[in-house]
Scaffold this active site. Structure first.
Site, PDB file in Angstrom:
ATOM      1  N   THR A   1       0.719  -1.112  -0.071  1.00 20.46           N
ATOM      2  CA  THR A   1       0.125   0.161  -0.046  1.00 20.46           C
ATOM      3  C   THR A   1       0.880   1.280   0.043  1.00 20.46           C
ATOM      4  O   THR A   1       0.565   2.245  -0.873  1.00 20.46           O
ATOM      5  CB  THR A   1      -1.014  -0.007   1.123  1.00 20.46           C
ATOM      6  OG1 THR A   1      -1.585  -1.351   1.507  1.00 20.46           O
ATOM      7  CG2 THR A   1      -1.902   1.096   1.214  1.00 20.46           C
TER       8      THR A   1
ATOM      9  N   ARG B   1       3.643   0.064  -7.915  1.00 22.52           N
ATOM     10  CA  ARG B   1       3.560   1.072  -6.852  1.00 22.52           C
ATOM     11  C   ARG B   1       5.040   1.512  -6.529  1.00 22.52           C
ATOM     12  O   ARG B   1       5.536   2.801  -6.279  1.00 22.52           O
ATOM     13  CB  ARG B   1       2.881   0.773  -5.547  1.00 22.52           C
ATOM     14  CG  ARG B   1       1.344   0.943  -5.775  1.00 22.52           C
ATOM     15  CD  ARG B   1       0.690  -0.074  -4.594  1.00 22.52           C
ATOM     16  NE  ARG B   1      -0.768   0.253  -4.617  1.00 22.52           N
ATOM     17  CZ  ARG B   1      -1.533  -0.253  -3.592  1.00 22.52           C
ATOM     18  NH1 ARG B   1      -1.125  -1.246  -2.984  1.00 22.52           N
ATOM     19  NH2 ARG B   1      -2.920   0.012  -3.788  1.00 22.52           N
TER      20      ARG B   1
ATOM     21  N   HIS C   1      -5.740   0.096  -7.201  1.00 19.24           N
ATOM     22  CA  HIS C   1      -6.248  -0.680  -6.420  1.00 19.24           C
ATOM     23  C   HIS C   1      -6.409  -2.143  -6.874  1.00 19.24           C
ATOM     24  O   HIS C   1      -6.508  -2.228  -7.997  1.00 19.24           O
ATOM     25  CB  HIS C   1      -7.793  -0.137  -5.959  1.00 19.24           C
ATOM     26  CG  HIS C   1      -8.749  -1.347  -5.474  1.00 19.24           C
ATOM     27  ND1 HIS C   1      -8.673  -1.563  -4.024  1.00 19.24           N
ATOM     28  CD2 HIS C   1      -9.410  -2.467  -5.911  1.00 19.24           C
ATOM     29  CE1 HIS C   1      -9.422  -2.537  -3.639  1.00 19.24           C
ATOM     30  NE2 HIS C   1      -9.564  -2.927  -4.850  1.00 19.24           N
TER      31      HIS C   1
ATOM     32  N   GLU D   1     -15.842  -7.864  -5.172  1.00 17.54           N
ATOM     33  CA  GLU D   1     -15.259  -6.682  -5.976  1.00 17.54           C
ATOM     34  C   GLU D   1     -15.604  -6.538  -7.499  1.00 17.54           C
ATOM     35  O   GLU D   1     -15.924  -5.646  -8.178  1.00 17.54           O
ATOM     36  CB  GLU D   1     -13.755  -6.334  -5.683  1.00 17.54           C
ATOM     37  CG  GLU D   1     -13.805  -5.881  -4.260  1.00 17.54           C
ATOM     38  CD  GLU D   1     -12.291  -5.494  -3.692  1.00 17.54           C
ATOM     39  OE1 GLU D   1     -11.969  -4.676  -2.816  1.00 17.54           O
ATOM     40  OE2 GLU D   1     -11.375  -5.620  -4.711  1.00 17.54           O
TER      41      GLU D   1
HETATM   42  P1  IDP Z   1      -4.621  -1.459  -0.476  1.00 15.04           P
HETATM   43  O1  IDP Z   1      -5.029  -0.447  -1.584  1.00 15.04           O
HETATM   44  O2  IDP Z   1      -3.060  -1.821  -0.683  1.00 15.04           O
HETATM   45  O3  IDP Z   1      -5.509  -2.807  -0.463  1.00 15.04           O
HETATM   46  P2  IDP Z   1      -5.999  -0.703   1.882  1.00 15.04           P
HETATM   47  O4  IDP Z   1      -5.730  -0.926   3.201  1.00 15.04           O
HETATM   48  O5  IDP Z   1      -7.297  -1.627   1.481  1.00 15.04           O
HETATM   49  O6  IDP Z   1      -4.858  -0.810   0.987  1.00 15.04           O
HETATM   50  O7  IDP Z   1      -6.418   0.926   1.568  1.00 15.04           O
HETATM   51  C1  IDP Z   1      -7.105   1.386   0.637  1.00 15.04           C
HETATM   52  C2  IDP Z   1      -6.478   2.529   0.166  1.00 15.04           C
HETATM   53  O8  IDP Z   1      -6.634   3.558   1.114  1.00 15.04           O
HETATM   54  C3  IDP Z   1      -4.994   2.488  -0.257  1.00 15.04           C
HETATM   55  O9  IDP Z   1      -4.676   2.066  -1.462  1.00 15.04           O
HETATM   56  C4  IDP Z   1      -4.522   3.897   0.074  1.00 15.04           C
HETATM   57  O10 IDP Z   1      -4.725   4.605  -1.287  1.00 15.04           O
HETATM   58  C5  IDP Z   1      -5.689   4.320   0.972  1.00 15.04           C
HETATM   59  N1  IDP Z   1      -4.958   4.453   2.365  1.00 15.04           N
HETATM   60  C6  IDP Z   1      -4.740   3.338   3.177  1.00 15.04           C
HETATM   61  N2  IDP Z   1      -4.055   3.615   4.346  1.00 15.04           N
HETATM   62  C7  IDP Z   1      -3.676   4.782   4.144  1.00 15.04           C
HETATM   63  C8  IDP Z   1      -3.374   5.948   5.125  1.00 15.04           C
HETATM   64  O11 IDP Z   1      -2.744   5.515   5.948  1.00 15.04           O
HETATM   65  N3  IDP Z   1      -3.198   7.260   4.629  1.00 15.04           N
HETATM   66  C9  IDP Z   1      -3.777   7.609   3.460  1.00 15.04           C
HETATM   67  N4  IDP Z   1      -4.326   6.730   2.755  1.00 15.04           N
HETATM   68  C10 IDP Z   1      -4.369   5.391   2.918  1.00 15.04           C
HETATM   69 MG    MG Z   2      -7.577  -3.016  -0.217  1.00 17.08          MG
END
Ligand code: IDP
Ligand code: MG
Length: 156
Positions: A93, A104, A117, A128
């Site tokens: 992430t 990324r 995503h 999804e």
């Molecule tokens: P992922 O996209 O790697 O599955 P998730 O935890 O599902 O990660 O989070 C979804 C999206 O939310 C991330 O891709 C990112 O853009 C955003 N996000 C997640 N954690 C944070 C954070 O701590 N700060 C800002 N944005 C975040």
């Molecule tokens: Mg996710």
């Protein structure tokens, strides 16, 4: 090993930075099959459903605003173990921690602007893909080079 479908969303930062083609090309070169592709704007309701696990977080309002303000591209990708394969190609992430060679890791410096995503598990992917694609927006067609993408014992 199983044939799986997984959801990818190419986020607004990738559009602004002209990275849509670069990202698509990486999945194509891997020989993942594109079975759905759709450009659209996510509604706040859909964002709340899609990011239900994050709705309570302090960064959620910014995430929703970012993801709904501009169009995105949704992809449904198919392949053997596609969910795990795509997550590997995407990277973790926080893009600053993502391995070099991942989307990324190569293309972003950010967590909140990490270009893409991807479904994080088979169970998530099964929710999804239909969240973003109707049955008539998913295409089952034959790849004529299939014999050169998978060996006989990998096809099903
Ligand atoms: P992922 O996209 O790697 O599955 P998730 O935890 O599902 O990660 O989070 C979804 C999206 O939310 C991330 O891709 C990112 O853009 C955003 N996000 C997640 N954690 C944070 C954070 O701590 N700060 C800002 N944005 C975040
Ligand atoms: Mg996710």
């Amino acid at each position: 090993m199983a044939m799986e479908r997984t959801l990818v969303l190419i986020k607004p930062d990738a559009f602004q930075r002209s990275l849509v083609g670069e990202i698509l090309a990486r999945f194509e070169r891997k020989a993942l099959k594109i079975v759905g592709m759709k450009m659209f704007r996510m509604s706040p309701e859909l964002a709340k459903e899609h990011y239900a696990h994050l709705v309570g977080k302090p960064f959620y309002p910014g995430l929703e605003a970012f993801m709904t303000r501009e169009p995105i591209l949704a992809l449904a990708l198919e392949g053997q173990e596609a969910v795990e394969v795509v997550r590997k190609i995407v990277g973790v992430t926080n893009a600053r921690k993502a391995e070099a060679g991942t989307i990324r890791g190569d293309l972003s410096m950010s967590t909140g602007r990490n270009t893409i995503h991807a479904s994080d598990s088979i169970e998530t992917a099964q929710k999804e893909v239909p969240r973003f694609f109707g049955e008539n927006e998913l295409f089952g067609y034959k790849i004529v080079l299939e014999d050169y993408i998978y060996a006989e014992d990998e096809k099903e």
